[in-house]
Design a protein around this motif. Structure first.
Motif, PDB file in Angstrom:
ATOM      1  N   ASN A  54       0.887  -1.231   0.151  1.00 26.23           N
ATOM      2  CA  ASN A  54      -0.034  -0.099   0.060  1.00 26.23           C
ATOM      3  C   ASN A  54       0.853   1.402  -0.010  1.00 26.23           C
ATOM      4  OD1 ASN A  54      -2.171  -1.475   0.008  1.00 26.23           O
ATOM      5  ND2 ASN A  54      -2.653  -1.470   2.223  1.00 26.23           N
ATOM      6  N   THR A  55       1.978   1.293   0.989  1.00 29.52           N
ATOM      7  CA  THR A  55       2.863   2.287   0.701  1.00 29.52           C
ATOM      8  C   THR A  55       3.526   2.616  -0.559  1.00 29.52           C
ATOM      9  OG1 THR A  55       3.377   1.962   3.262  1.00 29.52           O
ATOM     10  CG2 THR A  55       4.943   3.335   2.113  1.00 29.52           C
ATOM     11  N   SER A  56       3.781   1.294  -0.992  1.00 28.87           N
ATOM     12  CA  SER A  56       4.403   1.505  -2.241  1.00 28.87           C
ATOM     13  C   SER A  56       3.594   2.184  -3.521  1.00 28.87           C
ATOM     14  CB  SER A  56       5.075   0.133  -2.908  1.00 28.87           C
ATOM     15  OG  SER A  56       6.074  -0.392  -1.887  1.00 28.87           O
ATOM     16  N   ARG A  57       2.438   1.589  -3.445  1.00 28.22           N
ATOM     17  CA  ARG A  57       1.406   1.992  -4.355  1.00 28.22           C
ATOM     18  C   ARG A  57       1.146   3.430  -4.163  1.00 28.22           C
ATOM     19  NH1 ARG A  57      -2.807  -2.865  -3.889  1.00 28.22           N
ATOM     20  NH2 ARG A  57      -1.820  -4.222  -5.380  1.00 28.22           N
ATOM     21  N   THR A  58       0.779   3.989  -2.949  1.00 29.73           N
ATOM     22  CA  THR A  58       0.691   5.448  -2.770  1.00 29.73           C
ATOM     23  C   THR A  58       1.987   6.232  -3.059  1.00 29.73           C
ATOM     24  OG1 THR A  58      -0.454   4.612  -0.572  1.00 29.73           O
ATOM     25  CG2 THR A  58       0.378   7.072  -0.834  1.00 29.73           C
ATOM     26  N   LYS A  59       3.042   5.641  -2.956  1.00 29.92           N
ATOM     27  CA  LYS A  59       4.230   6.319  -3.549  1.00 29.92           C
ATOM     28  C   LYS A  59       4.293   6.406  -4.997  1.00 29.92           C
ATOM     29  CE  LYS A  59       7.621   5.892   0.451  1.00 29.92           C
ATOM     30  NZ  LYS A  59       8.752   5.153   0.644  1.00 29.92           N
ATOM     31  N   GLU A  60       3.975   5.302  -5.616  1.00 25.88           N
ATOM     32  CA  GLU A  60       4.070   5.178  -7.054  1.00 25.88           C
ATOM     33  C   GLU A  60       2.830   5.964  -7.529  1.00 25.88           C
ATOM     34  OE1 GLU A  60       3.471   1.077  -7.795  1.00 25.88           O
ATOM     35  OE2 GLU A  60       5.545   0.492  -7.343  1.00 25.88           O
ATOM     36  N   GLN A  61       1.854   5.992  -7.127  1.00 29.68           N
ATOM     37  CA  GLN A  61       0.721   7.015  -7.398  1.00 29.68           C
ATOM     38  C   GLN A  61       1.079   8.421  -7.379  1.00 29.68           C
ATOM     39  OE1 GLN A  61      -2.182   5.924  -8.922  1.00 29.68           O
ATOM     40  NE2 GLN A  61      -2.638   7.999  -9.420  1.00 29.68           N
ATOM     41  N   GLY A  62       1.760   8.775  -6.252  1.00 30.56           N
ATOM     42  CA  GLY A  62       2.188   9.964  -5.876  1.00 30.56           C
ATOM     43  C   GLY A  62       3.204  10.599  -6.917  1.00 30.56           C
ATOM     44  N   HIS A  63       4.116   9.290  -7.463  1.00 30.73           N
ATOM     45  CA  HIS A  63       5.178   9.682  -8.465  1.00 30.73           C
ATOM     46  C   HIS A  63       4.507   9.950  -9.809  1.00 30.73           C
ATOM     47  CE1 HIS A  63       8.227   8.191 -11.422  1.00 30.73           C
ATOM     48  NE2 HIS A  63       8.949   8.941 -10.372  1.00 30.73           N
ATOM     49  N   ALA A  64       3.436   9.123 -10.152  1.00 29.21           N
ATOM     50  CA  ALA A  64       2.756   9.095 -11.421  1.00 29.21           C
ATOM     51  C   ALA A  64       2.188  10.537 -11.512  1.00 29.21           C
ATOM     52  CB  ALA A  64       1.588   7.848 -11.584  1.00 29.21           C
ATOM     53  N   ASN A  65       1.536  10.907 -10.502  1.00 29.89           N
ATOM     54  CA  ASN A  65       0.843  12.150 -10.451  1.00 29.89           C
ATOM     55  C   ASN A  65       1.927  13.375 -10.558  1.00 29.89           C
ATOM     56  OD1 ASN A  65      -1.861  10.966  -9.960  1.00 29.89           O
ATOM     57  ND2 ASN A  65      -1.707  11.452  -7.791  1.00 29.89           N
ATOM     58  N   SER A  66       2.980  13.369  -9.842  1.00 33.93           N
ATOM     59  CA  SER A  66       4.251  14.125  -9.789  1.00 33.93           C
ATOM     60  C   SER A  66       4.526  14.264 -11.358  1.00 33.93           C
ATOM     61  CB  SER A  66       5.310  14.105  -9.259  1.00 33.93           C
ATOM     62  OG  SER A  66       4.849  14.275  -7.799  1.00 33.93           O
ATOM     63  N   VAL A  67       4.790  13.158 -11.995  1.00 36.85           N
ATOM     64  CA  VAL A  67       5.373  12.830 -13.454  1.00 36.85           C
ATOM     65  C   VAL A  67       4.287  13.489 -14.282  1.00 36.85           C
ATOM     66  CG1 VAL A  67       5.984  11.440 -15.342  1.00 36.85           C
ATOM     67  CG2 VAL A  67       6.786  11.219 -13.024  1.00 36.85           C
ATOM     68  N   THR A  68       3.092  13.293 -14.141  1.00 35.86           N
ATOM     69  CA  THR A  68       2.148  13.606 -15.180  1.00 35.86           C
ATOM     70  C   THR A  68       1.885  15.134 -15.126  1.00 35.86           C
ATOM     71  OG1 THR A  68       0.825  11.475 -15.031  1.00 35.86           O
ATOM     72  CG2 THR A  68      -0.512  13.639 -15.679  1.00 35.86           C
ATOM     73  N   ARG A  69       1.878  15.528 -13.707  1.00 35.99           N
ATOM     74  CA  ARG A  69       1.659  17.226 -13.570  1.00 35.99           C
ATOM     75  C   ARG A  69       3.043  17.777 -14.174  1.00 35.99           C
ATOM     76  NH1 ARG A  69       2.545  17.657  -8.253  1.00 35.99           N
ATOM     77  NH2 ARG A  69       0.791  16.369  -7.730  1.00 35.99           N
ATOM     78  N   ALA A  70       4.188  17.472 -14.055  1.00 29.83           N
ATOM     79  CA  ALA A  70       5.257  17.754 -14.811  1.00 29.83           C
ATOM     80  C   ALA A  70       5.208  17.779 -16.193  1.00 29.83           C
ATOM     81  CB  ALA A  70       6.594  16.872 -14.112  1.00 29.83           C
ATOM     82  N   VAL A  71       4.633  16.786 -16.674  1.00 26.50           N
ATOM     83  CA  VAL A  71       4.605  16.622 -18.220  1.00 26.50           C
ATOM     84  C   VAL A  71       3.649  17.459 -18.572  1.00 26.50           C
ATOM     85  CG1 VAL A  71       4.043  15.272 -20.205  1.00 26.50           C
ATOM     86  CG2 VAL A  71       5.430  14.455 -18.606  1.00 26.50           C
TER      87      VAL A  71
END
Length: 174
Positions: A54-71
């Motif tokens: 769950n922690t990894s999924r939360t981090k991955e989701q946060g990372h994906a959101n950050s990458v999407t926001r950056a793009v």
């Protein structure tokens, strides 16, 4: 002695027989505790793995959101930046074309410069000649005026002399 040995052996057997159910009960209870410890450990590991997942999924989701926001931010900023850059490049190209046009004009002026200089020199020579002619004419007019003044003076003297012929006694006045 034999009897004592038999009595000891019987006592050991009785003690062993009486301990056997306790052993079996204790062993059963120990196995249950080991199984419970095993089950608790397995459950703890599963819970930890689930929490880590769950922690990894939360981090991955946060990372994906950050990458999407950056793009998205990059793409949103890229269009105005590209338009701004294109406008600046167009301005630079316009300035360059204007400079090239002025350079061509300057080149044409420099090539026409000799002809233009000749025309201006000819014009200046005509002006100078005209000025010299004007001076000559002015001096001629001045000389004509002096001559006219002298002729008028001569004519005045002749008229006075002629009058003196016609008027008696007038010559004595002069």
């Amino acid at each position: 002695m034999k009897a004592a040995l038999i009595a000891i052996a019987a006592a050991v057997l009785i003690a062993a027989a009486s301990a056997l159910p306790a052993y079996w009960l204790g062993d059963s209870h120990g196995a249950a505790r080991v199984q419970q410890a095993w089950d608790n450990d397995t459950k703890g590991r599963a819970t930890a793995a689930l929490e880590e997942t769950n922690t990894s999924r939360t981090k991955e989701q946060g990372h994906a959101n950050s990458v999407t926001r950056a793009v998205d931010d990059f793409q949103a900023a890229q269009a105005p930046a590209a338009a701004y850059g294109a406008a600046r490049i167009a301005d630079a190209e316009r300035l360059q074309r204007a400079a090239e046009g002025r350079a061509a004009q300057y080149l044409a002026m420099s090539k026409a410069g000799a002809a233009e200089r000749d025309r201006l020199a000819s014009h200046a020579a005509r002006l100078d000649a005209s000025l010299a002619e004007g001076r000559r004419v002015a001096e001629q007019l001045r000389a004509d005026l002096v001559d006219r003044d002298q002729r008028i003076g001569l004519l005045a003297d002749i008229i006075r002399a002629d009058r003196s012929l016609f008027e008696p006694g007038e010559s004595a006045k002069h």
